[in-house]
Design an enzyme around this catalytic site. Structure first.
Site, short mmCIF file in Angstrom:
data_model
loop_
_atom_site.label_atom_id
_atom_site.label_comp_id
_atom_site.label_asym_id
_atom_site.label_seq_id
_atom_site.Cartn_x
_atom_site.Cartn_y
_atom_site.Cartn_z
N ASP A 1 12.06 28.51 160.00
CA ASP A 1 11.89 29.90 158.64
C ASP A 1 13.26 29.36 157.85
OD1 ASP A 1 12.53 31.93 157.31
OD2 ASP A 1 12.13 33.22 158.49
N PHE B 1 16.11 37.28 161.03
CA PHE B 1 15.36 38.43 160.19
C PHE B 1 14.36 37.33 159.53
CE2 PHE B 1 14.80 40.25 155.85
CZ PHE B 1 14.56 41.37 156.63
N LYS C 1 12.41 32.76 148.26
CA LYS C 1 13.77 32.54 147.95
C LYS C 1 13.93 31.47 146.65
CE LYS C 1 16.30 35.94 151.37
NZ LYS C 1 16.45 36.76 150.58
C1 LIG Z 1 15.47 33.65 156.70
C2 LIG Z 1 14.54 35.36 156.13
N1 LIG Z 1 13.13 34.62 155.88
C3 LIG Z 1 12.44 35.92 155.28
C4 LIG Z 1 12.42 36.47 154.75
C5 LIG Z 1 11.97 37.42 153.95
O1 LIG Z 1 12.22 37.15 152.91
P1 LIG Z 1 10.75 38.00 151.51
O2 LIG Z 1 11.70 39.58 151.32
O3 LIG Z 1 10.78 37.20 150.45
O4 LIG Z 1 9.38 38.56 152.41
C6 LIG Z 1 14.03 36.46 154.29
C7 LIG Z 1 14.85 37.34 153.73
O5 LIG Z 1 16.14 38.40 153.33
C8 LIG Z 1 15.14 35.51 154.85
O6 LIG Z 1 16.20 35.83 154.76
#
Ligand SMILES: Cc1ncc(COP(=O)(O)O)c(C=O)c1O
Length: 405
Positions: free
Chosen positions: A223, A138, A252
Site C-alpha cells: 500500500d 491503515f 494521494k
Molecule cells: C497507507 C494508506 N492507505 C490508504 C489510505 C486511504 O486513502 P483514502 O483516504 O484516499 O481512501 C490512506 C489514507 O490516509 C493511507 O495513508
C-alpha cells in the site's frame, strides 16, 4: 463568509466525522496556504501527503483547465487517451504490467484485495482467500479496508467485520511466517506505516516476506497510497527498500490534489480481472488522468524528486537535532519527506501551537507529529519549521518551570 459563521454552519449541516482546525483556507501558492483573514501558513500537511507539487503548480493547473474545457468524463464504456497514457507511464517506471484506476486510496486497496482473492480462488481454490495485514496499519475507511486496517479504533462500532483478515506485528517475520497457511492469498502492508505513527519497514524483513510470498505463490501487496509518488525521494518507496511487490496501490499524491487512485499489478496477477469483474464509474476519467499525467511528468523530469530527496534529508537532520536538544522529543523516524516525531507530550497541543505560529502540521496519534510537505518545500521553509518547534518546546519548558515554582 466569516470563519466563525462557516464553523457554525458546518456544525449544523455536515456529518460530524472530522475534528477540524479552526481556520478556513481559501487560497494556496507553492508551499503556502492562506486563510480567510489573510494569514499565511507554511503547509507541512499538503492535504495529507496529497499536494506533492504544492498549490497552484502551473503544469497541473493548465492540464486541468484544458481538459475540463475539452472533456471531463465519459465512463469506461469508451476509450479515453489520458487513462491509457497514465497507465503506460506508471508501468514504464515500475515493476507492474497493468493498471486499474479508481478514485481514492481505500478504493485502490479494495481493488488490490479483490484481485488477491480472485487470484487465490482461480489458482488455488476457494479456500485461499485470507489476507494478512499488520497491526497499526491503515488502509482506508470502507468496510473491507477497515477490516484490513489493524487498528481497533477504526473498526469499533462497525462490526461484524468482513472476514478473511489476519494481523501480524509490523517488522516481525517470525510472527507472520507462523500465520501463513494454505488459506493465505496475500500479505498487505505499507512500506512505511504512515497513519500508524511513521514506522519504516526493515529491508531484511521485506526481503524475507518477498521470499516467503514467492515460494508459496502468495501475493505481496504494498500500500503506497501515502509513500508513493516521490514522497520518500524515489517514485515509489519500494525502490529504496529493494523489494518489489506483486500488487501496489496508489492515491494521494498521484493526482496532485485531484481524486484518483490506482492499483498496479504484474501481468500474471492482473490477468484474473476480466471484463465485468471490477469497475468504477469515475475511475480513470480524463480530468483526473490528465492531472496525474502532469504530476508524473513533473516528477519524472527529475528535479522535484531530487529536491524531495535532498529536502527529506535536511528535514530529517533538522528534526534529529531538535530531538538532541529537547527532552520532549522521544524519536524521529521516516524516509524522505515522510517524517514523524514522537513526543512525550500531547501532539495535538503542538499542532495548535504551530497553527498559531503560521505552520500547518498534523498529528497521526496522540504523541506523533507527522510532516508530509509538498515535495517542492524549500530549505528556508524547513528552517522555519525547526525554529518554530524549538520555540514551542522552549516555551513549554518555561511554563513547566513556572508551574513548579
Ligand atoms: C497507507 C494508506 N492507505 C490508504 C489510505 C486511504 O486513502 P483514502 O483516504 O484516499 O481512501 C490512506 C489514507 O490516509 C493511507 O495513508
Amino acid at each position: 463568509m466569516p470563519t466563525e459563521e462557516l464553523k457554525s454552519d458546518a456544525a449544523k449541516y455536515l456529518m460530524q466525522t472530522y475534528a477540524r482546525q479552526p481556520i478556513s483556507i481559501v487560497r494556496g501558492r507553492g508551499s503556502k496556504v492562506y486563510d480567510l483573514e489573510g494569514r499565511e501558513y507554511i503547509d507541512f500537511v499538503a492535504g495529507i501527503a496529497v499536494n506533492i507539487l504544492g498549490h497552484g503548480h502551473p503544469d497541473l493547473v493548465h492540464a486541468i483547465q484544458r481538459q475540463a474545457a475539452q472533456l471531463i468524463h465519459v465512463s469506461n464504456l469508451y476509450y479515453t487517451e489520458p487513462q491509457v497514457r497514465l497507465a503506460q507511464l506508471l508501468i514504464d517506471h515500475s515493476f507492474a504490467d497493468r493498471a486499474f484506476f479508481c478514485n481514492s486510496g481505500a478504493e485502490a486497496n479494495e481493488a488490490a484485495i479483490k484481485l488477491a482473492r480472485r487470484y487465490g480462488h482461480e489458482k488455488h481454490g476457494p479456500e485461499r482467500f485470507e489476507i494478512i495485514t499488520m497491526t497499526n496499519s491503515f488502509h482506508g475507511r470502507t468496510l473491507a479496508t477497515i477490516a484490513a486496517t489493524g487498528q481497533e479504533k477504526v473498526q469499533k462500532g462497525f462490526e461484524p467485520l468482513m472476514p478473511g483478515f489476519m494481523y501480524a506485528p509490523f517488522n516481525d517475520f517470525t510472527e507472520i511466517a507462523a500465520l501463513v497457511g494454505p488459506q493465505t492469498a496475500g500479505i498487505m502492508l505499507e512500506p512505511i506505516q504512515g497513519e500508524g505513527g511513521v514506522h519504516v519497514a526493515d529491508r531484511e524483513y521485506l526481503k524475507n516476506l518477498r521470499g516467503l510470498c514467492t515460494e508459496r505463490d502468495i501475493l505481496l501487496i504494498f500500500d503506497e497510497v501515502q509513500t508513493g509518488m516521490g514522497r520518500t525521494g524515489t517514485l515509489f518507496a519500494y525502490e529504496q527498500l529493494c523489494v518489489a511487490p506483486d500488487i501496489l496501490t496508489l492515491a494521494k499524491g498521484l493526482g496532485g490534489g485531484m481524486p484518483i487512485g490506482a492499483c498496479l499489478a504484474k501481468e500474471s496477477v492482473a490477468a484474473v480481472f476480466t471484463p465485468g469483474t471490477h469497475a468504477s464509474t469515475f475511475g480513470g476519467n480524463p480530468l483526473a488522468c490528465v492531472a496525474a499525467l502532469a504530476v508524473c511528468r513533473v516528477l519524472l523530469e527529475g528535479r522535484v524528486l531530487e529536491q524531495a530527496k535532498r529536502m527529506g534529508e535536511y528535514l530529517a537532520k533538522g528534526l534529529a537535532d531538535c530531538k538532541d536538544r529537547h527532552r520532549a522529543v522521544r524519536d524521529v523516524r521516516g524516509l524522505g519527506l515522510l517524517q514523524g516525531m514522537e513526543l512525550d507530550i500531547d501532539a495535538k497541543a503542538v499542532v495548535a501551537d504551530c497553527l498559531a505560529r503560521g505552520l500547518l502540521v498534523n498529528a497521526t496519534s496522540e504523541r506523533v507529529l507527522r510532516f508530509v510537505p509538498p515535495l517542492i518545500i524549500t530549505q528556508g521553509e524547513i528552517d522555519k519549521l525547526i525554529e518554530t518547534l524549538t520555540a514551542i518546546f522552549n516555551q513549554r519548558v518555561l511554563s513547566e518551570k513556572a508551574a513548579h515554582h
